[in-house]
Motif scaffolding. Structure first.
Motif, mmCIF file in Angstrom:
data_model
loop_
_atom_site.group_PDB
_atom_site.id
_atom_site.type_symbol
_atom_site.label_atom_id
_atom_site.label_comp_id
_atom_site.label_asym_id
_atom_site.label_seq_id
_atom_site.Cartn_x
_atom_site.Cartn_y
_atom_site.Cartn_z
ATOM 1 N N ARG A 135 0.867 -1.193 0.000
ATOM 2 C CA ARG A 135 0.000 0.000 0.000
ATOM 3 C C ARG A 135 0.896 1.234 0.000
ATOM 4 O O ARG A 135 1.875 1.304 0.742
ATOM 5 N N ILE A 151 -2.889 3.816 -2.533
ATOM 6 C CA ILE A 151 -2.904 2.885 -3.667
ATOM 7 C C ILE A 151 -2.517 1.488 -3.180
ATOM 8 O O ILE A 151 -1.567 1.331 -2.410
ATOM 9 N N SER A 152 -3.254 0.478 -3.636
ATOM 10 C CA SER A 152 -3.011 -0.908 -3.230
ATOM 11 C C SER A 152 -2.657 -1.775 -4.435
ATOM 12 O O SER A 152 -3.162 -1.564 -5.546
ATOM 13 N N THR A 153 -1.803 -2.772 -4.198
ATOM 14 C CA THR A 153 -1.439 -3.719 -5.261
ATOM 15 C C THR A 153 -2.327 -4.958 -5.255
ATOM 16 O O THR A 153 -2.015 -5.935 -5.933
ATOM 17 N N LEU A 159 3.160 -3.174 -9.712
ATOM 18 C CA LEU A 159 2.490 -1.884 -9.798
ATOM 19 C C LEU A 159 3.507 -0.799 -9.468
ATOM 20 O O LEU A 159 4.434 -1.017 -8.678
ATOM 21 N N VAL A 192 -0.601 5.633 -11.972
ATOM 22 C CA VAL A 192 -0.443 4.264 -11.489
ATOM 23 C C VAL A 192 -0.440 3.321 -12.683
ATOM 24 O O VAL A 192 -1.292 3.437 -13.574
ATOM 25 N N ASP A 223 -3.921 0.019 -19.085
ATOM 26 C CA ASP A 223 -3.350 -0.380 -17.798
ATOM 27 C C ASP A 223 -2.785 0.803 -17.010
ATOM 28 O O ASP A 223 -1.859 0.633 -16.205
ATOM 29 N N GLU A 225 -3.820 4.366 -14.681
ATOM 30 C CA GLU A 225 -4.823 5.173 -13.998
ATOM 31 C C GLU A 225 -4.165 6.438 -13.469
ATOM 32 O O GLU A 225 -2.943 6.477 -13.272
ATOM 33 N N ARG A 244 -7.883 0.483 -7.708
ATOM 34 C CA ARG A 244 -6.530 0.485 -7.164
ATOM 35 C C ARG A 244 -6.448 1.171 -5.798
ATOM 36 O O ARG A 244 -5.366 1.234 -5.207
#
Length: 246
Positions: A135, A151-153, A159, A192, A223, A225, A244
């Motif tokens: 994160r 933001i999370s993977t 990412l 991202v 892919d 954002e 995300r």
């Protein structure tokens, strides 16, 4: 590169990880020595002065210049390695170098997760723990100490997160059409996507475009954002960013 790099490596045999870390750090120092426009003896400085050809430079120079040319093409010229008529690939080098370091570390046997942070731009591979994603907090440029997003993977193996803006370094982003500071209604753009090499370029290009054109362009990229914050404290996001957030 005028900034601080940090590493978070999970798993792997300690001796092998330490050896890979030493190699990764050496690679970052080498990238700085080869590409720095502040060093008169760097290969990029000598290339800009006509003292070397690309073929006479380290192989990494041709690699980075090819990537930069592709970034310029995809951004329709909003990303450029030309600064006031002189060669300056620094807009792509940091992301490329950090991503390369992360992939080197991820190749160590037993390593399950890697985070490489170069001045706030982060390449993430794998996971820090089973069933727990990486994160990354995105700083709020208008509220020091606050976060604009996390933001999370979750659900992806790789990412990266990169931000361009004026909060940390002032008006340093140049409009490649004019050679002057970009006139933008934005204070920050966070992008991202899987590879830091690209999202670092896309954040810079989108900032120079401004909020309306920048958002539309980011929406067109696969892919990728984006989170855009205007000087008027408006937050604008690409349609898939919500997936995300975490």
């Amino acid at each position: 590169m005028g900034t601080v790099f940090s590493f978070d490596v999970r798993g792997g045999e300690p001796g092998a990880v330490h050896e890979a870390l030493a190699e990764a750090v050496a690679g970052l120092h080498r990238a700085d020595a080869v590409f720095s426009t502040y060093r008169e003896d760097s290969e990029v400085s000598r290339l800009a002065r006509g003292e070397l050809t690309v073929a006479q430079c380290a192989p990494e120079v041709a690699e980075v210049l090819d990537l930069a040319a592709e970034a310029e093409r995809l951004s329709e010229g909003w990303f450029s390695t030309r600064y006031r008529g002189s060669l300056d690939p620094t807009g792509i080098v940091k992301g490329w170098a950090a991503e390369r370091a992360a992939r080197l570390l991820a190749g160590v046997a037993g390593v399950r997760g890697v985070s490489v942070n170069g001045g706030g731009d982060v390449q993430l591979l794998g996971t820090p723990e089973p069933q727990r994603p990486w994160r990354v907090g995105v700083a709020d440029p208008l509220r020091p100490g606050g976060l604009a997003a996390v933001i999370s993977t979750a659900g992806v193996a790789e990412l990266s997160v990169a931000t361009s803006g004026t909060a940390e370094r002032g008006a340093h982003i140049v409009d490649p059409r004019t050679g002057r500071s970009a006139v933008s209604d934005l204070v920050a753009v966070t992008v991202v996507g899987p590879r830091l090499t690209w999202v670092d370029c896309w954040a810079t290009a989108a900032f120079a475009m401004g909020s309306r054109a920048g958002l539309a362009w980011l929406e067109s990229l696969p892919d990728v954002e984006g989170l855009l914050i205007t000087a008027g404290d408006e937050v604008r996001c690409t349609g898939g960013l919500a997936a995300r957030l975490g």
